[in-house]
Design a protein around this motif. Sequence first.
Motif: not given
Length: 462
Positions: A213-215, A243-249
């Motif tokens: 998800v992050e990558e 997308l940035i917020l989900l990747a951070a979580l």
Amino acid sequence: MTVPLRHFLVGLTLLGAALLVGIGLVVDGVPGLGGLVHVHLFLVGWVCVTIMGAMTQFVPVWSGTTLHSRRLASVQLALVGGGLVGFAAALALGRLSWLAGFGALMLAGFWTFVYNVGRTLATVEEFDVTERHFAVALAFFVVLTGLGVLLAADLGSGFLAGLGVSHTGVRGAHVTLAVFGAVLTTVYGALYQLGTMFTQTELRGVDHRLRAVEEVGHPVGAVALAAGRLVESAALARGGAVLILLAALAFAVVLARRLSEMRVERTPMHTRYAVVALALPAWVATAAPAWLRSPTAPDHVLGGPGSAPLLLLGVIGFVILGTLYHIVPFIVWVHRYSDRVGFEAVPMVDDLYDDRLAAADGALLFLGTALLVGADLAAGASGATLAGGSPEIALAGTSLVTLGVAVFAANALLVIRRHGPGTLARVALGRFAPRRAVGGDNAGDTGDASSDGTRDETAPAE
């Protein structure tokens, strides 16, 4: 070994200058465009210069290859450092016509860094997750510095209006690619390696799905958010923000799981990484409302109230300081003690720094960051600077952070002074440092050193 150490020393010096400017902003004592001076000294002077030094040291180590050019690694620091000092002076003095020239000097330094590390990575047959992140970060560095020069030229001439884009839009894209594209991508990539290596754990189960998800989500989100801000498309920017917020979580969960399963004794690095695992979700909580409502607004560039200190200090700052608590002693230990193992008693890497100073700077930095977040939240402020919101609380918070950085710097400098390759002046200035007569007991210490204080790679082992 002194090439990355030199980057770290220069970076810490520029961080101190950034924090002093931050105090000056709170008391209204900085002339000219002080906010831009503060942001560039912090992000370019400390964060990016430190990243340059760290990549120069660890990309060859992690990738099992050789740095393309040590000489270029020294050139990149001179270009970026010199360009930044001139750029900051021009902003403070209001000499806007100077900005493009100094900006071009920084661009040359960053592109030298990208070329050098890129050529080093090109020798690797198959990239792992850290190398993939670093390669993407290098691409972000190329684009964001180009936009930076355009912004610098526009401040003095206003030519962007004729190209159909606004200064505000280019600025939003530039900051997005810098903080989320280059810096946070590097941070994530490094922590996949460091978070497993120094907890003696491995990614397992849900970690792999969260990493995917992050990558994918983070770099795609950074591009979409930057593009949306550039062309002032709220829908595109909002999609990138999500997308940035989900990747951070997702990454925060991975990091927290590595720390919870840690199989080694806790060090200052682990403590600071734990702060990061808490600060990332807190940043998401403050940034999400502002980004979902108006992701292209100039005062929402890093999120909403409280977002800037949480992201810049709570996440990026604590990652860098925590990592330096291993990198600096490690580099010094390898240079000084690695060839003595098995022949005499040598200290451990974590024995080189002072535990009491580490505890003191950690407490000061945590409390100072908390006060800055509180000041920002209380005043409902948002933006890209650290010192915003309530002046009294912001002054106290910035002062505590500055004191914490001073304690950290003292601890790091003591490691270099007591155990490092030559004098502090030698490490910081290399071949330009004042030379002193060598004799007596010190004569053997320089026989295998090159002119910039590094061990001669062609000399036979002792």
